[in-house]
Scaffold this motif. Structure first.
Motif, PDB file in Angstrom:
ATOM      1  N   GLU A 319       0.837  -1.211   0.000  1.00  0.00           N
ATOM      2  CA  GLU A 319       0.000   0.000   0.000  1.00  0.00           C
ATOM      3  C   GLU A 319       0.871   1.259   0.000  1.00  0.00           C
ATOM      4  O   GLU A 319       0.657   2.185  -0.780  1.00  0.00           O
ATOM      5  N   LEU A 320       1.871   1.267   0.896  1.00  0.00           N
ATOM      6  CA  LEU A 320       2.751   2.445   0.976  1.00  0.00           C
ATOM      7  C   LEU A 320       3.514   2.626  -0.335  1.00  0.00           C
ATOM      8  O   LEU A 320       3.670   3.745  -0.844  1.00  0.00           O
ATOM      9  N   GLY A 321       3.998   1.515  -0.887  1.00  0.00           N
ATOM     10  CA  GLY A 321       4.761   1.566  -2.143  1.00  0.00           C
ATOM     11  C   GLY A 321       3.898   2.067  -3.285  1.00  0.00           C
ATOM     12  O   GLY A 321       4.336   2.885  -4.099  1.00  0.00           O
ATOM     13  N   ALA A 322       2.657   1.582  -3.351  1.00  0.00           N
ATOM     14  CA  ALA A 322       1.753   1.995  -4.429  1.00  0.00           C
ATOM     15  C   ALA A 322       1.438   3.485  -4.312  1.00  0.00           C
ATOM     16  O   ALA A 322       1.369   4.212  -5.315  1.00  0.00           O
ATOM     17  N   ARG A 323       1.248   3.949  -3.079  1.00  0.00           N
ATOM     18  CA  ARG A 323       0.962   5.381  -2.860  1.00  0.00           C
ATOM     19  C   ARG A 323       2.165   6.220  -3.297  1.00  0.00           C
ATOM     20  O   ARG A 323       2.031   7.241  -3.971  1.00  0.00           O
ATOM     21  N   ALA A 343       1.559  -5.748  -8.979  1.00  0.00           N
ATOM     22  CA  ALA A 343       1.815  -7.138  -8.580  1.00  0.00           C
ATOM     23  C   ALA A 343       3.277  -7.547  -8.788  1.00  0.00           C
ATOM     24  O   ALA A 343       3.742  -8.520  -8.202  1.00  0.00           O
ATOM     25  N   LEU A 344       3.992  -6.809  -9.634  1.00  0.00           N
ATOM     26  CA  LEU A 344       5.393  -7.144  -9.909  1.00  0.00           C
ATOM     27  C   LEU A 344       6.348  -6.425  -8.968  1.00  0.00           C
ATOM     28  O   LEU A 344       7.554  -6.626  -9.025  1.00  0.00           O
ATOM     29  N   ARG A 345       5.796  -5.557  -8.083  1.00  0.00           N
ATOM     30  CA  ARG A 345       6.660  -4.672  -7.290  1.00  0.00           C
ATOM     31  C   ARG A 345       6.612  -4.965  -5.792  1.00  0.00           C
ATOM     32  O   ARG A 345       5.575  -5.315  -5.245  1.00  0.00           O
ATOM     33  N   SER A 346       7.747  -4.705  -5.135  1.00  0.00           N
ATOM     34  CA  SER A 346       7.780  -4.638  -3.674  1.00  0.00           C
ATOM     35  C   SER A 346       7.435  -3.197  -3.293  1.00  0.00           C
ATOM     36  O   SER A 346       7.049  -2.391  -4.139  1.00  0.00           O
ATOM     37  N   GLY A 347       7.615  -2.826  -2.038  1.00  0.00           N
ATOM     38  CA  GLY A 347       7.280  -1.472  -1.596  1.00  0.00           C
ATOM     39  C   GLY A 347       8.316  -0.416  -1.936  1.00  0.00           C
ATOM     40  O   GLY A 347       8.110   0.778  -1.707  1.00  0.00           O
ATOM     41  N   VAL A 348       9.459  -0.841  -2.509  1.00  0.00           N
ATOM     42  CA  VAL A 348      10.551   0.088  -2.819  1.00  0.00           C
ATOM     43  C   VAL A 348      10.203   0.944  -4.038  1.00  0.00           C
ATOM     44  O   VAL A 348       9.605   0.437  -4.989  1.00  0.00           O
ATOM     45  N   VAL A 349      10.568   2.232  -3.989  1.00  0.00           N
ATOM     46  CA  VAL A 349      10.387   3.098  -5.165  1.00  0.00           C
ATOM     47  C   VAL A 349      11.691   3.855  -5.412  1.00  0.00           C
ATOM     48  O   VAL A 349      12.109   4.674  -4.592  1.00  0.00           O
ATOM     49  N   ALA A 350      12.336   3.548  -6.547  1.00  0.00           N
ATOM     50  CA  ALA A 350      13.538   4.291  -6.937  1.00  0.00           C
ATOM     51  C   ALA A 350      13.185   5.143  -8.144  1.00  0.00           C
ATOM     52  O   ALA A 350      12.441   4.706  -9.022  1.00  0.00           O
ATOM     53  N   LEU A 351      13.684   6.374  -8.155  1.00  0.00           N
ATOM     54  CA  LEU A 351      13.274   7.285  -9.227  1.00  0.00           C
ATOM     55  C   LEU A 351      14.412   8.212  -9.640  1.00  0.00           C
ATOM     56  O   LEU A 351      15.422   8.354  -8.935  1.00  0.00           O
ATOM     57  N   TYR A 397       9.037   0.644   5.443  1.00  0.00           N
ATOM     58  CA  TYR A 397       8.802  -0.591   6.186  1.00  0.00           C
ATOM     59  C   TYR A 397       7.447  -0.418   6.861  1.00  0.00           C
ATOM     60  O   TYR A 397       6.816   0.640   6.741  1.00  0.00           O
ATOM     61  N   PHE A 398       7.015  -1.426   7.605  1.00  0.00           N
ATOM     62  CA  PHE A 398       5.659  -1.382   8.161  1.00  0.00           C
ATOM     63  C   PHE A 398       5.477  -0.269   9.182  1.00  0.00           C
ATOM     64  O   PHE A 398       4.350   0.101   9.496  1.00  0.00           O
ATOM     65  N   TYR A 399       6.609   0.286   9.718  1.00  0.00           N
ATOM     66  CA  TYR A 399       6.472   1.331  10.734  1.00  0.00           C
ATOM     67  C   TYR A 399       6.303   2.725  10.130  1.00  0.00           C
ATOM     68  O   TYR A 399       6.197   3.703  10.856  1.00  0.00           O
ATOM     69  N   THR A 401       4.286   5.724   7.952  1.00  0.00           N
ATOM     70  CA  THR A 401       2.884   6.135   7.816  1.00  0.00           C
ATOM     71  C   THR A 401       2.643   6.749   6.434  1.00  0.00           C
ATOM     72  O   THR A 401       3.600   7.146   5.742  1.00  0.00           O
ATOM     73  N   THR A 402       1.392   6.862   6.067  1.00  0.00           N
ATOM     74  CA  THR A 402       1.074   7.497   4.778  1.00  0.00           C
ATOM     75  C   THR A 402       1.444   8.987   4.833  1.00  0.00           C
ATOM     76  O   THR A 402       1.795   9.565   3.801  1.00  0.00           O
ATOM     77  N   ALA A 403       1.400   9.590   6.022  1.00  0.00           N
ATOM     78  CA  ALA A 403       1.801  11.001   6.134  1.00  0.00           C
ATOM     79  C   ALA A 403       3.276  11.165   5.746  1.00  0.00           C
ATOM     80  O   ALA A 403       3.651  12.162   5.107  1.00  0.00           O
ATOM     81  N   GLU A 404       4.109  10.185   6.119  1.00  0.00           N
ATOM     82  CA  GLU A 404       5.527  10.260   5.746  1.00  0.00           C
ATOM     83  C   GLU A 404       5.694  10.125   4.231  1.00  0.00           C
ATOM     84  O   GLU A 404       6.499  10.833   3.617  1.00  0.00           O
ATOM     85  N   ILE A 405       4.940   9.214   3.642  1.00  0.00           N
ATOM     86  CA  ILE A 405       4.989   9.050   2.178  1.00  0.00           C
ATOM     87  C   ILE A 405       4.542  10.359   1.515  1.00  0.00           C
ATOM     88  O   ILE A 405       5.175  10.849   0.566  1.00  0.00           O
ATOM     89  N   ASP A 406       3.469  10.939   2.025  1.00  0.00           N
ATOM     90  CA  ASP A 406       2.952  12.182   1.434  1.00  0.00           C
ATOM     91  C   ASP A 406       3.951  13.328   1.576  1.00  0.00           C
ATOM     92  O   ASP A 406       4.059  14.176   0.685  1.00  0.00           O
ATOM     93  N   ALA A 407       4.706  13.335   2.679  1.00  0.00           N
ATOM     94  CA  ALA A 407       5.724  14.377   2.862  1.00  0.00           C
ATOM     95  C   ALA A 407       6.824  14.233   1.813  1.00  0.00           C
ATOM     96  O   ALA A 407       7.334  15.237   1.289  1.00  0.00           O
TER      97      ALA A 407
END
Ligand code: PMP
Length: 423
Positions: A319-323, A343-351, A397-399, A401-407
């Motif tokens: 969920e975090l990775g997709a966001r 479905a092919l991805r883990s939560g990691v996002v490199a850009l 990682y699981f710890y 939050t979506t707020a951190e992703i949004d930041a």
């Protein structure tokens, strides 16, 4: 796991509770190394305070207690990955585990392997296969093994979206192939490789299979028996455990046939001035004083992961990775590496941020208390193939939050303008 639970879990991690550059730390570099819960820190401290002694040696009570806890930790790891206890070898990390296999095999080729020589004999005319998407730890040992033995190294190419070219894989894994080494999950492109297809190709060639499980074991349920691999390697520090401890899994019959990489104390039965007889696996690979506190810390980490639940961890990270993926991909001038299919991805996002060096991106985020990794992430060939020299990697990682992703998304949206580039 929702944000409220993630925040509750994060409270178990002392290092997450701090300010960096005037902002609350948002730690999004768990792909490099995870933070540690108090339970792991306490387990190590408790060992040193109450049971510290050298294992497998002394006859005194503390030595017996230390040995028991050390072996209990091994049993815990074995249960965690679906292996037998004697199939778990302690190493300093995944890097040492992969080198242990490569050096063991070249010792076998040199005639020291006895019966093992058949499976491990690799020489001129033989082929070792790896992929273009590997961490250097699962590439260089095979380059070196090929150089030592005269074998040829073949590399399965990746496609533009960083997934493996499976047609090429089928063509490259021919009967001359003796070993196929690949990563389960990429530490850069997030690609989850098709393990069963690759294992089937390797089996058809009667080749050994080595799985780099560094980025899968901490994040999803991994059962080495079900995956049907011969060897697997992973590191404790990426799965809430201490640094300095890693695991090599190997099928019992293979480990017992593989010559040791390090020799010395604690791995022998009889030694004369001329020669030595080695203990069976796993002890034959554990020369010298072992990393006992670290093993006990890793066992506490596994208890923690089990209590949270690997399936829930995997789901949360997806969920975090997709966001993160959606948010980053929507920003003009940003190109996310790897496949778009979730479905092919883990939560990691490199850009890649067009026109801005990854180190500048990292600096901009660090000023806002956001910890991410920049550079080639020990995967230069992969970056080269994708047409970049470096990337910016967000690894939750699981710890988190979506707020951190949004930041992160918000800050990434500002980066190009900050460096004077128009949208
Ligand atoms: N393989 C992969 C996919 C990794 O992500 C890493 C760590 N970045 C390694 C191997 C090496 O692990 P270590 O440095 O802990 O030995």
């Amino acid at each position: 796991i929702d944000d409220a639970e993630a925040a509750r879990l994060a409270a178990d991690f002392p290092a997450l509770d701090q300010e960096v550059n005037g902002h609350r730390l948002a730690y999004l570099d768990s792909g490099a190394t995870s933070q540690k819960p108090s339970a792991v820190l306490d387990a190590e401290r408790d060992f040193y305070e109450h049971h510290n002694a050298a294992v497998h040696r002394g006859a005194h009570t503390l030595a017996a207690l230390a040995t028991e806890r050390f072996e209990d930790a091994r049993a815990k790891v074995a249960g965690f990955i679906g292996a037998d206890i004697d199939e778990v070898v302690w190493t300093s990390g995944a890097t040492e585990a992969l080198n242990l296999i490569a050096y063991g095999i070249s010792n076998a080729s040199a005639g020291l392997g006895g019966e093992a020589a058949k499976r491990f004999a690799i020489g001129a005319g033989d082929v070792i296969v790896t992929t273009e998407g590997e961490h250097h730890a699962n590439l260089i040992p095979w380059q070196e093994l090929a150089a030592r033995t005269g074998a040829t190294l073949r590399v399965i190419p990746i496609l533009d979206d960083a997934t493996l070219d499976m047609e090429a894989a089928a063509a490259l894994i021919t009967p001359e192939v003796k070993l196929v080494a690949f990563t389960h999950v990429s530490n850069v492109s997030a690609v989850i490789n098709p393990v069963s297809e690759l294992v089937a190709l390797a089996r058809a060639a009667d080749a050994l299979v080595v799985l780099d499980a560094c980025q899968s074991v901490p994040h999803m349920g991994v059962n080495v028996r079900e995956l049907d691999v011969d060897f697997a390697a992973f590191s404790g520090h990426k799965m809430l455990g201490p640094t300095g401890i890693g695991v090599l899994y190997g099928r019992s019959e293979l480990l017992n046939a593989l010559p040791p990489f390090l020799t010395g104390g604690s791995m022998i039965t009889t030694v004369t001035l001329e020669k030595a007889e080695y203990l069976p696996a796993p002890q034959r690979f554990e020369a010298g004083t072992q990393q006992v506190a670290q093993a006990i810390g890793l066992a506490a980490a596994i208890d923690y992961l089990d209590a949270v639940g690997l399936d829930r961890i995997h789901e949360r990270e997806a969920e975090l990775g997709a966001r993160m993926y959606r948010g980053a991909a929507a920003i003009p001038g940003i190109r996310v590496l790897g496949p778009s299919e979730a479905a092919l991805r883990s939560g990691v996002v490199a850009l890649d941020v067009e026109g801005v060096h990854a180190h500048d991106v990292g600096q901009y985020l660090d000023d806002r208390g956001i910890a991410i990794r920049v550079g080639h992430h020990c995967a230069q060939p992969l970056h080269r193939r994708l047409g970049v020299t470096a990337s910016t990697r967000i690894s939750p990682y699981f710890y988190n939050t979506t707020a951190e992703i949004d930041a992160v998304i918000e800050a990434l949206g500002e980066v190009r303008a900050y460096f004077g580039l128009a949208d």
